[in-house]
Motif scaffolding. Structure first.
Motif, PDB file in Angstrom:
ATOM      1  N   GLY A 115       0.797  -1.211   0.000  1.00 40.31           N
ATOM      2  CA  GLY A 115       0.000   0.000   0.000  1.00 40.31           C
ATOM      3  C   GLY A 115       0.831   1.263   0.000  1.00 40.31           C
ATOM      4  O   GLY A 115       0.303   2.360   0.211  1.00 40.31           O
ATOM      5  N   LEU A 116       2.137   1.145  -0.258  1.00 39.02           N
ATOM      6  CA  LEU A 116       3.052   2.292  -0.285  1.00 39.02           C
ATOM      7  C   LEU A 116       3.195   2.758  -1.738  1.00 39.02           C
ATOM      8  O   LEU A 116       4.206   2.501  -2.397  1.00 39.02           O
ATOM      9  CB  LEU A 116       4.404   1.885   0.311  1.00 39.02           C
ATOM     10  CG  LEU A 116       4.355   1.317   1.734  1.00 39.02           C
ATOM     11  CD1 LEU A 116       5.736   0.847   2.177  1.00 39.02           C
ATOM     12  CD2 LEU A 116       3.804   2.362   2.705  1.00 39.02           C
ATOM     13  N   HIS A 117       2.208   3.467  -2.217  1.00 41.93           N
ATOM     14  CA  HIS A 117       2.130   3.727  -3.653  1.00 41.93           C
ATOM     15  C   HIS A 117       3.156   4.754  -4.133  1.00 41.93           C
ATOM     16  O   HIS A 117       3.660   4.646  -5.249  1.00 41.93           O
ATOM     17  CB  HIS A 117       0.711   4.146  -4.021  1.00 41.93           C
ATOM     18  CG  HIS A 117      -0.272   3.037  -3.872  1.00 41.93           C
ATOM     19  ND1 HIS A 117      -0.326   1.978  -4.751  1.00 41.93           N
ATOM     20  CD2 HIS A 117      -1.209   2.793  -2.915  1.00 41.93           C
ATOM     21  CE1 HIS A 117      -1.266   1.137  -4.367  1.00 41.93           C
ATOM     22  NE2 HIS A 117      -1.820   1.607  -3.257  1.00 41.93           N
ATOM     23  N   GLY A 118       3.467   5.750  -3.323  1.00 41.18           N
ATOM     24  CA  GLY A 118       4.502   6.693  -3.716  1.00 41.18           C
ATOM     25  C   GLY A 118       5.861   6.030  -3.817  1.00 41.18           C
ATOM     26  O   GLY A 118       6.626   6.277  -4.757  1.00 41.18           O
ATOM     27  N   LEU A 119       6.180   5.192  -2.848  1.00 41.96           N
ATOM     28  CA  LEU A 119       7.443   4.458  -2.876  1.00 41.96           C
ATOM     29  C   LEU A 119       7.489   3.526  -4.077  1.00 41.96           C
ATOM     30  O   LEU A 119       8.515   3.412  -4.766  1.00 41.96           O
ATOM     31  CB  LEU A 119       7.608   3.657  -1.580  1.00 41.96           C
ATOM     32  CG  LEU A 119       8.857   2.783  -1.473  1.00 41.96           C
ATOM     33  CD1 LEU A 119      10.129   3.644  -1.515  1.00 41.96           C
ATOM     34  CD2 LEU A 119       8.817   1.947  -0.189  1.00 41.96           C
ATOM     35  N   ALA A 120       6.377   2.864  -4.354  1.00 37.01           N
ATOM     36  CA  ALA A 120       6.326   1.956  -5.502  1.00 37.01           C
ATOM     37  C   ALA A 120       6.614   2.705  -6.789  1.00 37.01           C
ATOM     38  O   ALA A 120       7.362   2.230  -7.656  1.00 37.01           O
ATOM     39  CB  ALA A 120       4.954   1.297  -5.581  1.00 37.01           C
ATOM     40  N   ARG A 121       6.049   3.901  -6.944  1.00 36.54           N
ATOM     41  CA  ARG A 121       6.256   4.674  -8.156  1.00 36.54           C
ATOM     42  C   ARG A 121       7.741   5.027  -8.331  1.00 36.54           C
ATOM     43  O   ARG A 121       8.275   4.985  -9.441  1.00 36.54           O
ATOM     44  CB  ARG A 121       5.410   5.947  -8.134  1.00 36.54           C
ATOM     45  CG  ARG A 121       5.488   6.746  -9.419  1.00 36.54           C
ATOM     46  CD  ARG A 121       4.524   7.925  -9.391  1.00 36.54           C
ATOM     47  NE  ARG A 121       4.800   8.796  -8.264  1.00 36.54           N
ATOM     48  CZ  ARG A 121       5.743   9.734  -8.279  1.00 36.54           C
ATOM     49  NH1 ARG A 121       6.503   9.890  -9.336  1.00 36.54           N
ATOM     50  NH2 ARG A 121       5.926  10.502  -7.234  1.00 36.54           N
ATOM     51  N   ARG A 122       8.420   5.340  -7.230  1.00 34.51           N
ATOM     52  CA  ARG A 122       9.846   5.673  -7.320  1.00 34.51           C
ATOM     53  C   ARG A 122      10.663   4.467  -7.763  1.00 34.51           C
ATOM     54  O   ARG A 122      11.586   4.585  -8.575  1.00 34.51           O
ATOM     55  CB  ARG A 122      10.343   6.224  -5.988  1.00 34.51           C
ATOM     56  CG  ARG A 122       9.747   7.587  -5.640  1.00 34.51           C
ATOM     57  CD  ARG A 122      10.483   8.273  -4.518  1.00 34.51           C
ATOM     58  NE  ARG A 122      10.311   7.615  -3.227  1.00 34.51           N
ATOM     59  CZ  ARG A 122       9.291   7.840  -2.407  1.00 34.51           C
ATOM     60  NH1 ARG A 122       8.325   8.694  -2.758  1.00 34.51           N
ATOM     61  NH2 ARG A 122       9.205   7.221  -1.244  1.00 34.51           N
ATOM     62  N   TYR A 123      10.330   3.298  -7.231  1.00 34.05           N
ATOM     63  CA  TYR A 123      11.023   2.086  -7.675  1.00 34.05           C
ATOM     64  C   TYR A 123      10.742   1.816  -9.153  1.00 34.05           C
ATOM     65  O   TYR A 123      11.643   1.429  -9.906  1.00 34.05           O
ATOM     66  CB  TYR A 123      10.584   0.883  -6.848  1.00 34.05           C
ATOM     67  CG  TYR A 123      11.320   0.709  -5.543  1.00 34.05           C
ATOM     68  CD1 TYR A 123      12.688   0.453  -5.516  1.00 34.05           C
ATOM     69  CD2 TYR A 123      10.651   0.768  -4.314  1.00 34.05           C
ATOM     70  CE1 TYR A 123      13.366   0.280  -4.322  1.00 34.05           C
ATOM     71  CE2 TYR A 123      11.320   0.598  -3.116  1.00 34.05           C
ATOM     72  CZ  TYR A 123      12.680   0.356  -3.117  1.00 34.05           C
ATOM     73  OH  TYR A 123      13.348   0.191  -1.941  1.00 34.05           O
TER      74      TYR A 123
END
Length: 341
Positions: A115-123
């Motif tokens: 549920g960490l969508h901002g972090l996912a986008r950076r990866y």
């Protein structure tokens, strides 16, 4: 592949300058990175990263992103980044960037599961940069598709459609399994935007491609008939055919029997929600019960959200014996913070 055609996506989560990197620029940034302490990397180092990524992928689907992502992040920082900063033959360095892009994509996928969508986008953006630098078309397309999956799960259909189309456009020479992998996601995204005709066209394209697909698929970023049934279910649901959606999800569940634990739990929860929506309370309780069988073994934000939704949906029916038994079992099984007061 022409990444320069990917434009800034200006919706919700993706509203901040999400531009797919241009490969020459990515190469320059990678080449200018500070070198590590090792003097040289070789093919054995590339194979190590690829093998670890496969293992981390298997762990992710067995135990969930909350369990696997910290391990992936630690391996990325402590092992892979130093490899990327180390000299070696040009073909080895290119292969290392490709292997690192796979790992970044996978780690982003795990972050989505948390549920960490901002972090996912950076990866995901880092995966795109590395894939562009290494001319790894497969991971480049797979990552764009992963970003589309993230967007469609967040209800951002137009963004999901743009990303799915970008992935397909960058994979014009894809084989049948990859074509099915991409077309299935295009179908889901199109259905969510209300373009039902295109959704059915893409779904048929995925079906035809899967009939032609052969060989062993990768452990992650792959596609099989269970995945096709899942997309069929999503398209049918979005087009208002809830009963058809249930039948397709049941087929997906049968095809996944014994594998992909986290995916199986998620899809069973979705299936139960749809069974309840059609008035089949007892069937829904049985399906949620199957999801609860595996729940304690999976540490996933997506699954936890489905469990919270289950409590909300079942509470009005607790006078029913099956619903009451499920509610009580869930109270004793799920994480305490998910249980409504």
């Amino acid at each position: 592949m022409d990444p320069s055609r990917r434009s800034v996506l200006g919706v919700a989560l993706f509203s901040v300058a999400l531009t797919v990197p241009d490969p020459p620029g990515a190469v320059g940034r990678m080449e200018s990175a500070q070198r590590g302490v090792r003097t040289r990397i070789g093919w054995s180092d590339v194979h190590t990263v690829a093998a670890m990524t496969e293992q981390l992928s298997a762990m992710d689907d067995r135990f969930g992103g909350r369990t696997a992502r910290p391990l992936a992040a630690e391996f990325l920082v402590n092992t892979v980044v130093p490899f990327l900063r180390t000299d070696g033959p040009e073909n080895v360095r290119k292969a290392m960037m490709s292997a690192a892009s796979d790992l970044c994509y996978l780690t982003g996928y795990m972050a989505v599961d948390e549920g960490l969508h901002g972090l996912a986008r950076r990866y995901y953006l880092q995966a795109l940069e590395l894939a562009g630098a290494s001319e790894d078309h497969l991971t480049f397309c797979t990552t764009l598709r992963g970003m589309s999956v993230q967007a469609v799960d967040l209800g951002q259909g137009p963004v999901a459609m743009r990303l799915a189309d970008a992935a397909a456009a960058a994979a014009s020479q894809a084989g049948p399994r990859m074509r099915a992998f991409l077309a299935g996601q295009q179908a889901h995204a199109a259905a969510q935007t209300g373009d039902h005709r295109s959704a059915l066209t893409y779904l048929r394209e995925a079906e035809v491609a899967m009939d032609k697909a052969e060989g062993h698929a990768k452990a992650f970023g792959s596609y099989d008939f269970a995945s096709l049934s899942y997309h069929t279910s999503q398209v049918r649901f979005e087009t208002g055919d809830v009963h058809g959606a249930i039948a397709a999800m049941q087929e997906s569940d049968q095809l996944r029997h014994g594998v992909y634990r986290r995916t199986r739990v998620k899809e069973r929860a979705i299936l139960a929600e749809r069974q309840l929506a059609t008035g089949h309370l007892e069937a829904a309780c049985r399906t949620w019960g199957l999801a609860l069988d595996d729940y304690p073994l999976v540490n996933s934000g997506r699954i936890d959200k489905r469990m919270k939704d289950m409590f909300t949906l079942i509470r009005p029916h607790v006078r029913n014996h099956d619903a009451q038994a499920l509610y009580e079992r869930a109270q004793a099984t799920v994480r305490p913070e998910l249980i409504p007061a």
